[in-house]
Design an enzyme around this catalytic site. Structure first.
Site, PDB file in Angstrom:
ATOM      1  N   ASP A  27      37.461  33.436  44.853  1.00 33.53           N
ATOM      2  CA  ASP A  27      36.471  34.190  44.614  1.00 33.53           C
ATOM      3  C   ASP A  27      35.413  33.692  43.446  1.00 33.53           C
ATOM      4  OD1 ASP A  27      37.219  35.683  46.681  1.00 33.53           O
ATOM      5  OD2 ASP A  27      38.695  36.790  45.820  1.00 33.53           O
TER       6      ASP A  27
ATOM      7  N   SER B  33      42.461  46.156  37.376  1.00 34.40           N
ATOM      8  CA  SER B  33      43.306  46.820  36.863  1.00 34.40           C
ATOM      9  C   SER B  33      43.399  47.479  35.864  1.00 34.40           C
ATOM     10  CB  SER B  33      43.424  45.524  36.279  1.00 34.40           C
ATOM     11  OG  SER B  33      42.345  44.566  35.744  1.00 34.40           O
TER      12      SER B  33
END
Length: 295
Positions: free
Chosen positions: A72, A192
């Site tokens: 990514d 996160s």
């Protein structure tokens, strides 16, 4: 008739697996009599490739399709460079997560053939542009497909700042930083830090405070066309950083203003026909699979 004749290849450096996949992709494309162009940085570590090479910027001008081989992170860099050229981008995953690069290397020939024959899904993903101004003068600018993050850099001190949305004062905040993420970036750093997962089709961005001083500070989802303004406190004892996709960084001074808004140009992201966002979430984020069958 194949709509993609000139195909660019971008690869992540420093990986033997990436080079193997690029060799395989090159062979497959040349067998189909297509014109293949390598990005110059990856071409340097592929001696004897025999292909035309050019910079990432030129790839965007001369190609009909660009294939990114990597993870990514590789796609993020390619997206920032190629969005302005409106070039469709396809990802072959040689990284770990692979939310954006979704073709598995062992399926390369089958999946790329489908794309070349016009059997694919195309998504439009928006990017953010961030600008830092000091005394009214622009001192730094960056684009981000995932997120723009204000953070203390190497310091462990908290940052104090004011947040404005579309000219309206929202709050002053003391926190370890602030994440502004697109739907694409909602499964990255934002996740996160406690942010929500946003479907890529949403025209929205999420603002996520990092370890805020006030427990009532929560992520807030706003319209994708909002303009966000962050004003760093005048008396801040540190010089915080602004990072775009965790790859481009610039330093802010106390009193600086950071403006974040949607970029006019979007990324054209290509997926195989069997791409399923929820399946990607399930496999990448470890969600539970089917427990029983439904008739």
């Amino acid at each position: 008739m194949e709509q993609f004749r000139n195909i660019g290849i971008i690869g992540r450096l420093g990986s033997a697996q990436v080079l193997d996949t690029i060799r395989r992709l090159k062979k497959f494309l040349l067998e189909r009599h297509l014109h293949v162009i390598l990005e110059d940085t990856i071409a340097e570590v592929l001696p004897g490739h025999g292909l035309q090479t050019c910079s990432r910027k030129i790839l965007g001008e001369v190609c009909d399709l660009v294939v990114v081989v990597g993870g990514d992170g590789s796609m993020l860099g390619a997206a920032r460079a190629l969005a302005r050229h409106k070039i469709p981008v396809l990802g072959i995953n040689r990284g770990s997560l692979g939310f954006l690069t979704d073709i598995k290397p062992d399926e390369l020939e089958v999946k790329v053939a489908e794309v070349l024959e016009g059997r694919f899904l195309e998504e439009s993903r928006f990017l953010l542009e961030a600008e830092v101004r000091r005394h009214g003068e622009a001192i730094g600018q960056g684009d981000a497909l995932n997120d723009v993050v204000l953070h203390p850099g190497k310091s462990t001190k908290m940052i104090e700042f004011e947040l404005f949305i579309d000219g309206h004062f929202v709050c002053s905040q003391k926190a370890d930083g602030l994440i502004i993420a697109t739907p694409t970036g909602s499964t990255a750093y934002s996740l996160s830090a406690g942010g929500p997962i946003m479907h890529p089709k949403l025209d929205a961005m999420v603002i996520v405070p990092m370890y805020p001083h006030t427990l009532s500070s929560r992520p807030i989802v706003v319209d994708g066309n909002s303009e966000l303004k962050i004003v760093v406190a005048d008396d801040l004892p540190i010089y915080p950083l602004v990072s775009c996709d965790g790859q481009n960084h610039f330093t802010c001074a106390p009193g600086d203003t950071i403006t974040v808004a949607k970029k006019p140009q979007k990324l054209r992201l290509i997926h195989p026909l069997d791409h399923n966002y929820y399946e990607a979430c399930r496999t990448k984020l470890g969600w539970g699979g089917r427990q029983w069958s439904h008739d």
